[in-house]
Design an enzyme around this catalytic site. Structure first.
Site, PDB file in Angstrom:
ATOM      1  N   GLY A  38      35.513  46.707  35.278  1.00 17.21           N
ATOM      2  CA  GLY A  38      35.136  45.580  36.149  1.00 17.21           C
ATOM      3  C   GLY A  38      34.896  45.902  37.505  1.00 17.21           C
ATOM      4  N   CYS A  39      33.867  45.300  38.007  1.00 12.29           N
ATOM      5  CA  CYS A  39      33.877  45.458  39.682  1.00 12.29           C
ATOM      6  C   CYS A  39      34.829  45.138  40.701  1.00 12.29           C
ATOM      7  CB  CYS A  39      32.622  44.804  39.968  1.00 12.29           C
ATOM      8  SG  CYS A  39      32.688  43.009  39.661  1.00 12.29           S
TER       9      CYS A  39
END
Length: 299
Positions: free
Chosen positions: A117-118
């Site tokens: 995920g970012c």
């Protein structure tokens, strides 16, 4: 020739991956397989694409990603999942090549790779080396603040910002159960759940993840220079992750349209703020997927 099927190529991450593949040298020999848009939810059509593909990249909601993995059972296709569904699942390799010295090799040989995920990309990059070095206790009460461009907030939010102006800034996930928390905790090496407060600003792409710490509350009361040295050592020689000098002001969108991440240790002698700056669609999504894809294909 390696054939790539992007399941969910019409979404923001899927489009970014497709554009990046198309920009690669022809000598890489990558062919994109595209499903008829009218059949994108048709089980037989998706199974047919998986049968033809060498690698399938999933840019789907979690449940749909799980369905595609089930569809691929028994097929000779490798899977790179950009959803949250498999990031801490057994049998999946976490697609953060810079995380450990052996991570690149693990990604190269894996059949199943989960794209990070970012927000976790920034948080894990900052905390994992410090936890492993014993400078940040695994049970420390950590607070993580982060701001992302609106492109990571989904189709409705993107339309709200681009058509109607959108809000200047907002916090979300205030039930304190953000879906990235298990991933952050697991790969950072934390045994205590961090307090994570994400937010979205009125800019398309970019991200800053920040973690404040009181040095006197850490074992041995390390200096900011010691924390920075551990981070420098962890990412020495990495092409996309680098530790850079602290600044008194950071803008979140500076690395937009790149696949890089910058780490900093800001301090006043007694307190530090660790920051990670990246593009939420670059190193935080599509760029990371391409990095993993190329490793999986030995390119």
């Amino acid at each position: 020739m390696a054939r790539i099927f992007i399941d969910g190529e019409a979404g923001t991450t899927g489009l970014g991956i497709r554009q990046r593949i198309e920009a690669l040298p022809v000598s890489y020999g990558l062919e994109i397989l595209s499903i008829d848009p009218a059949l994108r939810k048709d089980t037989a059509a998706r199974r047919s694409m998986l049968e033809q593909a060498d690698v399938a990249i999933l840019c789907l909601p979690d449940d749909a990603a799980r369905e595609t993995v089930a569809l691929a059972e028994g097929l000779d296709v490798r899977i790179l999942d950009a959803s949250t569904a498999h990031r801490i699942a057994d049998g999946w390799v976490y697609g953060f090549p810079e995380m450990d010295a052996e991570q690149e090799a693990a990604i190269k040989s894996a059949r199943f790779v989960a794209n990070p995920g970012c927000y976790p990309t920034g948080a894990i990059a900052l905390m994992r080396p410090l936890v492993r070095a014993g400078l940040l206790p695994a049970d420390h009460p950590v607070s993580i603040n982060a701001v992302s461009g609106y492109s990571g907030a989904g189709r409705v939010a993107i339309e709200e910002h681009e058509k109607n102006g959108g809000p200047a800034f907002f916090l979300y996930g205030l039930n304190l159960k953000h879906k990235h928390l298990p991933e952050i905790r697991h790969y950072s090496g934390l045994t205590r759940q961090p307090l994570f407060v994400p937010s979205v600003g009125h800019f398309p792409q970019g991200m800053i993840v920040s973690i404040p710490l009181h040095l006197k509350d850490l074992p041995g009361q390390p200096s900011a220079a010691e924390l920075e040295a551990v981070l420098q050592d962890a990412y020495e020689g990495c092409a996309h992750v680098r530790v850079v000098p602290a600044e008194t002001r950071l803008e979140a969108d500076t690395l937009a349209n790149t696949d890089d991440m910058e780490l900093r240790v800001h301090h006043n002698g007694e307190q530090v703020v660790l920051t990670a700056r990246l593009d939420n669609l670059g190193k935080g999504a599509s760029g990371a997927a391409i990095q993993n894809l190329l490793l999986m294909l030995g390119l």
